[in-house]
Scaffold this active site. Structure first.
Site, PDB file in Angstrom:
ATOM      1  NE  ARG A  72      -4.040   0.343   0.698  1.00  0.00           N
ATOM      2  CZ  ARG A  72      -5.205   0.493   0.046  1.00  0.00           C
ATOM      3  NH1 ARG A  72      -5.621  -0.428  -0.804  1.00  0.00           N
ATOM      4  NH2 ARG A  72      -5.942   1.559   0.221  1.00  0.00           N
ATOM      5  NE  ARG A  76      -3.073   3.601  -6.510  1.00  0.00           N
ATOM      6  CZ  ARG A  76      -3.755   3.024  -5.534  1.00  0.00           C
ATOM      7  NH1 ARG A  76      -3.666   3.487  -4.299  1.00  0.00           N
ATOM      8  NH2 ARG A  76      -4.526   1.987  -5.782  1.00  0.00           N
ATOM      9  CG  HIS A  96      -7.114  -3.862  -6.055  1.00  0.00           C
ATOM     10  ND1 HIS A  96      -7.994  -3.196  -5.225  1.00  0.00           N
ATOM     11  CD2 HIS A  96      -6.918  -5.086  -5.500  1.00  0.00           C
ATOM     12  CE1 HIS A  96      -8.317  -3.996  -4.227  1.00  0.00           C
ATOM     13  NE2 HIS A  96      -7.682  -5.156  -4.369  1.00  0.00           N
TER      14      HIS A  96
END
Ligand code: GDP
Length: 194
Positions: free
Chosen positions: A123, A140, A163
């Site tokens: 994450r 990202r 994801h």
């Protein structure tokens, strides 16, 4: 209790990640952090597979709507103009529908990533959900800039490359959903496992 090095998480490279040619780059970043890919496959998902991947419960769907409402409030955008309503319980399902369309728009790459605190570390490597907020140095933050302000206007999901599961429980559930009981491939990483 498993060895902490055996924690697993589920990752999917989304259509924009595949179409931007980032499959190798994403995997490289995981491996660079001493995480181990123990299952990997490219595939074209069916509608039902994606529909069953994203939660359907009211709480999750309304949370999606809530995020949008707060972006609109922050920037002074007109919810009625884009959604015809200000009700987050109605906006959430609309975004979920966009999400399904987006996820079916190109092949995906699914993988199981294993290693110490793999859920949290992946994450962190991914960065925040909304790319314009994601820190530089994250996947990202380095390769995308999308935001709900634009995505909602264009009636599509925010494109954010990958994801990844949010908790170990979600990881177990998603691994089962996408890989069934297929065995993973175990091997020893130099410098990590020996
Ligand atoms: P994740 O766990 O980081 O993927 O984030 P969420 O579970 O909160 O959201 C699921 C996905 O919905 C995100 O990855 C985005 O692709 C999309 N999404 C989230 N929030 C919004 C939003 O406000 N507007 C739009 N259009 N898409 C969103």
């Amino acid at each position: 209790m498993k060895n902490p090095k055996e924690e697993q998480t589920y990752v999917m490279i989304k259509p924009d990640g595949v179409r931007k040619g980032l499959v190798g780059e994403v995997i490289r970043r995981f491996e660079q952090r001493d995480l181990k890919i123990v299952a990997l496959e490219m595939f074209q998902p069916t509608h039902d597979q994606i529909d069953n991947h994203y939660p359907k419960n009211e709480e999750w769907v309304t949370r999606l709507g809530e995020k949008t409402v707060s972006t609109y409030e922050k920037y002074g955008y007109d919810l009625i103009a884009d959604f015809g309503t200000t009700d987050r319980a109605k906006i959430g399902p609309e975004i979920r529908k966009w999400l399904l369309d987006y996820m079916k728009s190109a092949p995906l790459v699914k993988m199981i990533v294993q290693g110490l605190h793999s859920v949290d570390v992946v994450r962190k490597l991914a960065g925040e959900t909304l790319p314009y907020k994601a820190a530089v140095g994250t996947i990202r933050g380095d390769f995308s800039i999308d935001s709900p302000a634009l995505a909602n206007k264009e009636k599509r999901a925010v494109m954010n490359i990958i994801h990844c599961s949010e908790t170990p429980e979600e990881a177990n559930h998603e691994i089962k959903h996408w890989f069934g009981d297929n065995t993973t491939y175990d091997y020893k990483r130099f410098g990590v496992d020996e």
